[in-house]
Design a protein around this motif. Structure first.
Motif, PDB file in Angstrom:
ATOM      1  N   LEU A   1       2.904 -22.884 -29.149  1.00 44.09           N
ATOM      2  CA  LEU A   1       3.777 -23.804 -29.674  1.00 44.09           C
ATOM      3  C   LEU A   1       4.444 -24.723 -29.145  1.00 44.09           C
ATOM      4  N   ASP A   2       4.795 -25.591 -29.527  1.00 39.50           N
ATOM      5  CA  ASP A   2       5.898 -26.734 -28.877  1.00 39.50           C
ATOM      6  C   ASP A   2       7.346 -26.013 -29.230  1.00 39.50           C
ATOM      7  N   LEU A   3       8.406 -26.547 -28.884  1.00 43.90           N
ATOM      8  CA  LEU A   3       9.850 -26.041 -29.115  1.00 43.90           C
ATOM      9  C   LEU A   3      10.489 -27.132 -29.829  1.00 43.90           C
ATOM     10  N   ASP A   4      10.944 -28.215 -29.393  1.00 41.69           N
ATOM     11  CA  ASP A   4      12.107 -29.159 -29.950  1.00 41.69           C
ATOM     12  C   ASP A   4      11.205 -29.684 -31.402  1.00 41.69           C
ATOM     13  N   ASN A   5      11.978 -29.689 -32.343  1.00 46.95           N
ATOM     14  CA  ASN A   5      11.258 -30.100 -33.644  1.00 46.95           C
ATOM     15  C   ASN A   5       9.969 -29.207 -34.185  1.00 46.95           C
ATOM     16  N   THR A   6       9.635 -28.190 -33.445  1.00 41.33           N
ATOM     17  CA  THR A   6       8.725 -27.421 -33.976  1.00 41.33           C
ATOM     18  C   THR A   6       9.163 -25.984 -34.282  1.00 41.33           C
ATOM     19  N   LEU A   7      10.072 -25.121 -33.243  1.00 35.96           N
ATOM     20  CA  LEU A   7      10.463 -23.893 -33.684  1.00 35.96           C
ATOM     21  C   LEU A   7      12.017 -24.167 -34.112  1.00 35.96           C
ATOM     22  N   TRP A   8      12.490 -25.282 -33.673  1.00 37.19           N
ATOM     23  CA  TRP A   8      13.882 -25.448 -34.255  1.00 37.19           C
ATOM     24  C   TRP A   8      14.033 -27.108 -34.291  1.00 37.19           C
ATOM     25  N   GLY A   9      15.070 -27.449 -35.356  1.00 39.92           N
ATOM     26  CA  GLY A   9      15.401 -29.054 -35.419  1.00 39.92           C
ATOM     27  C   GLY A   9      16.194 -29.435 -34.113  1.00 39.92           C
ATOM     28  N   GLY A  10      15.580 -30.662 -33.732  1.00 42.69           N
ATOM     29  CA  GLY A  10      16.475 -31.482 -32.911  1.00 42.69           C
ATOM     30  C   GLY A  10      15.871 -31.052 -31.398  1.00 42.69           C
ATOM     31  N   VAL A  11      16.560 -31.676 -30.451  1.00 43.91           N
ATOM     32  CA  VAL A  11      16.061 -31.629 -28.949  1.00 43.91           C
ATOM     33  C   VAL A  11      17.349 -30.713 -28.300  1.00 43.91           C
ATOM     34  N   VAL A  12      16.839 -29.628 -27.747  1.00 43.54           N
ATOM     35  CA  VAL A  12      17.714 -28.549 -27.250  1.00 43.54           C
ATOM     36  C   VAL A  12      18.460 -29.143 -26.078  1.00 43.54           C
ATOM     37  N   GLY A  13      17.801 -30.005 -25.205  1.00 44.05           N
ATOM     38  CA  GLY A  13      18.191 -30.678 -23.965  1.00 44.05           C
ATOM     39  C   GLY A  13      19.461 -31.417 -24.352  1.00 44.05           C
ATOM     40  N   ASP A  14      19.644 -32.291 -25.700  1.00 46.90           N
ATOM     41  CA  ASP A  14      20.634 -33.038 -26.032  1.00 46.90           C
ATOM     42  C   ASP A  14      21.491 -32.275 -26.782  1.00 46.90           C
TER      43      ASP A  14
ATOM     44  N   PRO B   1      21.699 -25.339 -26.914  1.00 44.75           N
ATOM     45  CA  PRO B   1      21.238 -23.999 -27.542  1.00 44.75           C
ATOM     46  C   PRO B   1      21.818 -23.824 -28.921  1.00 44.75           C
ATOM     47  N   LEU B   2      23.041 -24.003 -29.071  1.00 42.32           N
ATOM     48  CA  LEU B   2      23.626 -23.675 -30.386  1.00 42.32           C
ATOM     49  C   LEU B   2      23.918 -25.011 -31.236  1.00 42.32           C
ATOM     50  N   GLY B   3      23.295 -26.117 -30.646  1.00 40.35           N
ATOM     51  CA  GLY B   3      23.378 -27.388 -31.742  1.00 40.35           C
ATOM     52  C   GLY B   3      22.180 -27.356 -32.459  1.00 40.35           C
ATOM     53  N   ILE B   4      21.299 -27.043 -31.977  1.00 39.31           N
ATOM     54  CA  ILE B   4      19.821 -27.189 -32.542  1.00 39.31           C
ATOM     55  C   ILE B   4      19.912 -26.823 -34.068  1.00 39.31           C
ATOM     56  N   GLN B   5      18.965 -27.427 -35.017  1.00 40.51           N
ATOM     57  CA  GLN B   5      19.067 -26.905 -36.381  1.00 40.51           C
ATOM     58  C   GLN B   5      18.157 -25.528 -36.440  1.00 40.51           C
TER      59      GLN B   5
ATOM     60  N   GLU C   1      17.074 -21.329 -23.159  1.00 41.52           N
ATOM     61  CA  GLU C   1      18.359 -21.030 -23.529  1.00 41.52           C
ATOM     62  C   GLU C   1      18.582 -20.472 -25.115  1.00 41.52           C
ATOM     63  N   PRO C   2      17.956 -21.307 -25.951  1.00 42.17           N
ATOM     64  CA  PRO C   2      18.085 -20.772 -27.296  1.00 42.17           C
ATOM     65  C   PRO C   2      17.695 -19.340 -27.697  1.00 42.17           C
TER      66      PRO C   2
ATOM     67  N   GLU D   1      17.784 -17.209 -25.804  1.00 42.68           N
ATOM     68  CA  GLU D   1      18.787 -16.115 -25.010  1.00 42.68           C
ATOM     69  C   GLU D   1      19.959 -16.113 -25.729  1.00 42.68           C
ATOM     70  N   VAL D   2      20.563 -17.212 -26.343  1.00 41.08           N
ATOM     71  CA  VAL D   2      21.904 -17.253 -26.721  1.00 41.08           C
ATOM     72  C   VAL D   2      22.008 -17.439 -28.281  1.00 41.08           C
ATOM     73  N   ASN D   3      21.206 -18.116 -28.750  1.00 41.12           N
ATOM     74  CA  ASN D   3      21.426 -18.448 -30.215  1.00 41.12           C
ATOM     75  C   ASN D   3      20.875 -17.300 -31.456  1.00 41.12           C
ATOM     76  N   PRO D   4      21.736 -16.704 -32.026  1.00 39.56           N
ATOM     77  CA  PRO D   4      21.406 -15.791 -32.736  1.00 39.56           C
ATOM     78  C   PRO D   4      20.406 -15.897 -34.022  1.00 39.56           C
ATOM     79  N   ASP D   5      20.572 -17.121 -34.234  1.00 38.85           N
ATOM     80  CA  ASP D   5      19.402 -17.532 -35.410  1.00 38.85           C
ATOM     81  C   ASP D   5      18.063 -17.645 -34.883  1.00 38.85           C
ATOM     82  N   MET D   6      17.744 -17.439 -33.822  1.00 43.51           N
ATOM     83  CA  MET D   6      16.298 -17.481 -33.326  1.00 43.51           C
ATOM     84  C   MET D   6      15.516 -16.190 -33.845  1.00 43.51           C
ATOM     85  N   VAL D   7      14.645 -16.279 -34.388  1.00 39.74           N
ATOM     86  CA  VAL D   7      13.860 -15.102 -34.817  1.00 39.74           C
ATOM     87  C   VAL D   7      12.964 -14.718 -33.830  1.00 39.74           C
ATOM     88  N   LEU D   8      12.282 -15.724 -33.057  1.00 42.73           N
ATOM     89  CA  LEU D   8      11.330 -15.332 -31.894  1.00 42.73           C
ATOM     90  C   LEU D   8      12.157 -15.307 -30.677  1.00 42.73           C
TER      91      LEU D   8
END
Lengths: 78, 612
Positions: free
Chosen positions: B259-272, B275-279, B319-320, B322-329
């Protein structure tokens, strides 16, 4: 060949029967095309349906004497 | 370029004698461009001849044995298999000639031969009318005879189910009743499924037609015209499913999902966005990404190995999780994690090396078309999912690819993903530590727990004493009563050792049984010391030894004595007491003894921390 429907029918014919030398006129018939058996006839008409985005009725494809009639049928449904 | 255009070019190439090249181009086109049903049909018809002309020996022979015309199913099947790089020989059995066709098959030798048996309810009864009991029995019997004949010929069976086309005269709400088509199909399927022999695969046509919609799957015109009751779309969709079951029967399902990450597992680009700003969650888009993560997690629990290939700074990528509580994976759902700026094909290759599963078992899911194309070109055996724009369609896109279709799921499948995750993470730490064993061991976060042998552990201790061969100092196979006696001796020391690390719990993996020396009250004699081989070379034995030294001191002993007795299997530990700092007192070939003077003795270093 100025008939652009017949021209597209000819391209479908070439793709279905895998023969780029096929040249259709309004009077061409199934006998002029190698491999045009009953199964390939259906394949051909289904390919026409996909190409032109239309659907033939059960009776419509039963008795078409030549490619001119095929082109006319297609044109009538466009 | 459209598949149609590629097929035109391929005809020309083949005519010029470049059939191999033509075949490759058609395969590439099928992989990268969605084909219409007509294109699949034509590709399959061309392939049937071109494969033979190109001298490519079919890997699998598939017989389509149907009660309806299967010619078009065969061409589509040929095309979808070639898209996956497999050359099939498709044999289209004569319409409604089931038993005769299977009976005429030679015994399969060498390459796998599969018979796909496709019933048609209309052969059993006038649509809508109840079939006679005789007709139902006859139908069931016919399929069973076909299975038997196939088994005798070493031919694998894929049995397709019956299905209804329309509810019939009972209407939608009574159609399930006895005698109506829906009810008849269900009863037949139940009976078939119950009788299906082990090893035969079941293809539920009702699920396949229902997914497309029977309205779009079936075609009465084709049925009347040529006993071809499926639409072109239905034919293509059924061909995909037939292929997935054939593949599951012959080679098994895909094993790894990258799996890719940005716009695959979450919306947006985590680098920009951080970890909490992603969709993720809280919006329609965010919910879609969460649903996709949920699906991937369930696949993982089913035994599909997950891995990440992302172009990101590694720290940002992690980082997402580790710190984003909405991550399922979570990070530990992945067997490998590749986040850097090098090509994705390299990431996939490294993942394959890490988890030791070949790339032909890989599926790649990435929202970025350029990355997909790079992987398609560089790694032709990897299945690349055509990811839709809208994340709401991700789950469907992955499921529709039928990559993970299996004919059965075992407990071992479920455990496999977890084992790969743990192993891969250990190895990746080993690599990160840059060859420094100390840094690696430290990063494992090992925790040891030493306890006195108690009633609850007795059975496990007895079992280990009875079976441990390699890491076993004396290999004394004590009876349960003897172990109890040592554990109950107030001057003795009977200990168990448990180990956990960041990746898992190893459970009870060590036993020491030490007893006072009858001739020297100041010496504690190590009668038995054994460890599980799963935890060797990690300084676990040093930790366990340290605990023994402490207890011996606490009991007032001044010396420890350790013995090694040679067996065929325990050379591994022949020098251990010496490495721990003991003084040899007996140095025989079969028996060696060391003594440790506890006054001033410092046990060697260990990277295992005491469990809290």
């Amino acid at each position: 060949m100025s008939d652009d429907v017949l021209e597209r029918v000819q391209q479908v014919c070439r793709d279905v029967f895998e023969d780029d030398d096929i040249v259709l006129t309004r009077s061409s018939t199934a006998k002029d095309i190698e491999g045009f058996d009953s199964l390939m006839k259906i394949t051909f008409f289904v390919a026409l349906e996909e190409e032109f985005g239309l659907r033939f009725g059960s009776a419509e494809i039963a008795d078409l004497p030549d490619m001119g009639a095929v082109a006319d049928l297609v044109r009538a449904k466009l | 370029m459209s598949v149609t255009q590629v097929l035109r070019d391929a005809r020309g190439l083949a005519k010029g004698g470049h059939t191999a090249e033509a075949l490759e181009q058609v395969r590439t086109a099928l992989r990268s461009t969605p084909a219409s049903p007509g294109e699949l049909d034509r590709a399959g018809r061309w392939l049937g001849r071109a494969l033979e002309e190109g001298g490519i020996a079919p890997a699998v022979e598939v017989h389509l044995v149907g009660q309806f015309t299967t010619s078009w199913l065969g061409t589509a099947l040929q095309a979808v298999a070639w898209r996956a790089g497999v050359a099939l020989e498709v044999v289209d059995a004569e319409f409604d000639n089931v038993v005769q066709h299977v009976a005429a098959l030679p015994r399969a030798e060498g390459r796998p031969v599969v018979a796909v048996l496709l019933p048609w309810l209309g052969r059993l009864t006038t649509p809508g009318a109840p079939p006679s009991a005789d007709a139902v029995d006859g139908a069931l019997q016919q399929w069973q005879v076909a299975w038997q004949l196939a088994a005798e010929r070493n031919v694998r069976v894929v049995q397709a189910s019956y299905d209804h086309v329309l509810p019939g005269p009972g209407g939608y709400h009574l159609a399930g009743a006895l005698g109506e088509d829906v009810g008849t199909a269900r009863r037949l399927d139940e009976a078939l499924r119950a009788a299906l022999p082990p090893g035969a695969a079941w293809l539920d046509v009702g699920l396949v037609s229902g997914d497309l919609g029977r309205r779009a799957f079936y075609d009465a015109r084709g049925d009347h015209l040529a006993r071809q009751p499926l639409t072109p779309e239905g034919t293509a969709w059924l061909a995909e499913h037939v292929w997935s079951v054939v593949r599951a029967t012959v080679t098994g399902p895909k094993k790894v999902l990258v799996l890719d990450l940005d716009n695959t597992l979450w919306g947006g680009v985590v680098g920009d966005e951080g970890p909490l700003g992603i969709q993720l969650g809280e919006s329609a888009e965010g919910n879609a990404f969460r649903a996709f993560q949920q699906h991937c997690r369930l696949l993982s629990q089913r035994g599909i190995v997950l891995a990440v290939a992302s172009k990101n700074n590694e720290a940002d990528a992690r980082e997402p999780f580790e710190v984003n509580p909405d991550m399922v994976l979570k990070l530990d759902d992945f067997a490998a994690f590749q986040a850097h700026w090098e090509p994705k094909s390299l990431s996939l290759q490294r993942i394959s090396d890490t988890i030791r599963i070949g790339l032909e078992h890989f599926v790649f899911f990435d929202d970025n078309p350029a990355e997909r194309e790079q992987v398609r070109q560089a790694l032709p055996t990897v299945e690349v999912v055509e990811v839709p724009e809208d994340p709401a369609a991700y789950v469907r896109a992955l499921q529709e690819g039928l990559y993970f279709e299996a004919t059965a799921i075992t407990e071992a499948d479920r455990e496999r993903a977890q084992q790969y995750q743990q192993e891969a993470q250990r190895r990746s730490l080993e690599q990160q530590a840059g060859g420094s064993l100390e840094a690696y061991l430290q990063s494992l976060g090992m925790q040891g727990d030493v306890r006195a042998v108690d009633e609850a552990d007795l059975q496990r201790v007895h079992q280990l004493v009875g079976k441990t061969n390699q890491w076993n100092m004396t290999t004394r196979r004590h009876a349960r009563e003897a172990i109890v006696a040592m554990a109950e001796d107030p001057r003795g020391v009977a200990l168990t050792f448990r180990l956990t690390d960041r990746f898992g719990d190893y459970g009870l993996v060590g036993v020491i049984l030490a007893v006072p020396d009858p001739e020297d009250p100041d010496t504690l004699d190590v009668d038995t010391w054994l460890m599980s081989c799963r935890v060797i070379a990690r300084t676990a034995e040093q930790f366990f030894w340290r605990a023994l030294v402490e207890r011996a001191r606490a009991l007032g002993y001044r010396r420890l004595r350790g013995t090694w007795l040679r067996t065929k299997k325990n050379a591994l530990v022949s020098e251990l007491y010496g490495e721990l700092g003991g003084t040899p007192v007996v140095e025989g070939d079969e028996e060696r003894v060391w003594v440790f003077a506890l006054d001033g003795y410092t046990p060697p270093v260990t990277w295992v921390e005491p469990a809290p």
